[in-house]
Scaffold this active site. Sequence first.
Site, PDB file in Angstrom:
ATOM      1  N   HIS A 164       0.857  -1.187   0.000  1.00  7.87           N
ATOM      2  CA  HIS A 164       0.000   0.000   0.000  1.00  7.87           C
ATOM      3  C   HIS A 164       0.894   1.239   0.000  1.00  7.87           C
ATOM      4  O   HIS A 164       1.175   1.817   1.059  1.00  7.87           O
ATOM      5  CB  HIS A 164      -0.912  -0.012   1.223  1.00  7.87           C
ATOM      6  N   HIS A 211      -8.355  -5.408   7.415  1.00  6.40           N
ATOM      7  CA  HIS A 211      -8.120  -4.335   8.375  1.00  6.40           C
ATOM      8  C   HIS A 211      -8.416  -4.827   9.787  1.00  6.40           C
ATOM      9  O   HIS A 211      -9.565  -5.080  10.144  1.00  6.40           O
ATOM     10  CB  HIS A 211      -8.927  -3.064   8.097  1.00  6.40           C
ATOM     11  N   GLU A 234      -2.651  -1.744  -3.274  1.00 12.05           N
ATOM     12  CA  GLU A 234      -3.806  -0.993  -2.806  1.00 12.05           C
ATOM     13  C   GLU A 234      -3.405   0.445  -2.515  1.00 12.05           C
ATOM     14  O   GLU A 234      -2.247   0.734  -2.209  1.00 12.05           O
ATOM     15  CB  GLU A 234      -4.423  -1.654  -1.576  1.00 12.05           C
TER      16      GLU A 234
END
Length: 237
Positions: free
Chosen positions: A43, A190, A70
């Site tokens: 990310h 998450h 991401e």
Amino acid sequence: MTRLSVNINKIATIRNARGGNNPNLVKVALDCERFGAQGITVHPRPDERHIRYQDVLDLKDVVTTEFNIEGNPDERFIDLVKRVKPDQVTLVPDAPDAITSNAGWNTVRYADHLKKLIDTFKEDGIRVSIFVDADERMVEGAKMVGTDRIELYTEPYATQYPDNPEQAVALFVKAAQKAQELGLGLNAGHDLSLENLRYFAQEVPGLLEVSIGHALISDALYFGLENTIQMYRRELV
């Protein structure tokens, strides 16, 4: 069986704290694969406080499992993804100064924007996933903009799980059922951990993939990276 993608951002955080190349991010990614990870997630953020854009390029030709990039699709991110052509891009609406991702897309409000982005990535044969809250309306909106998958933002589940697992997972079950009804693939991520992962995977139908970084890397400090990856894999059986 739900696949495990290991987010290696925290490895880059440790490296960046001292400069140099220790720990070696590419080596860790390859070790994760060797130890049983079925994907690698990165990310990159605009300030490159952990994953650097060069890291993504360095990983491009060595990751042999699923490579998932991401992030917030600003112009630089879009250019990077189209250059690397990963297996999957996950679109996340995090602000540049966000410590970590903290909400999913409003797929209704940003429908036109998302559709253009998705079309851009699909031109290069990249599978697209949209980060969304466990809200059936947002799942329906994701279907309308043409995404291949959604990734459910699971921090609310993780927060509530210790007190009331059934209530914590209820909205995620409904969102997953809606995704199945609409023909969308389903990912999640998450704050998933060894404590809460098995229950989530058992209760949420059609779960294809989880992306886990912070908890997994933290656990690896105690259990070792190879053992930790195997422990997470066992929670998904």
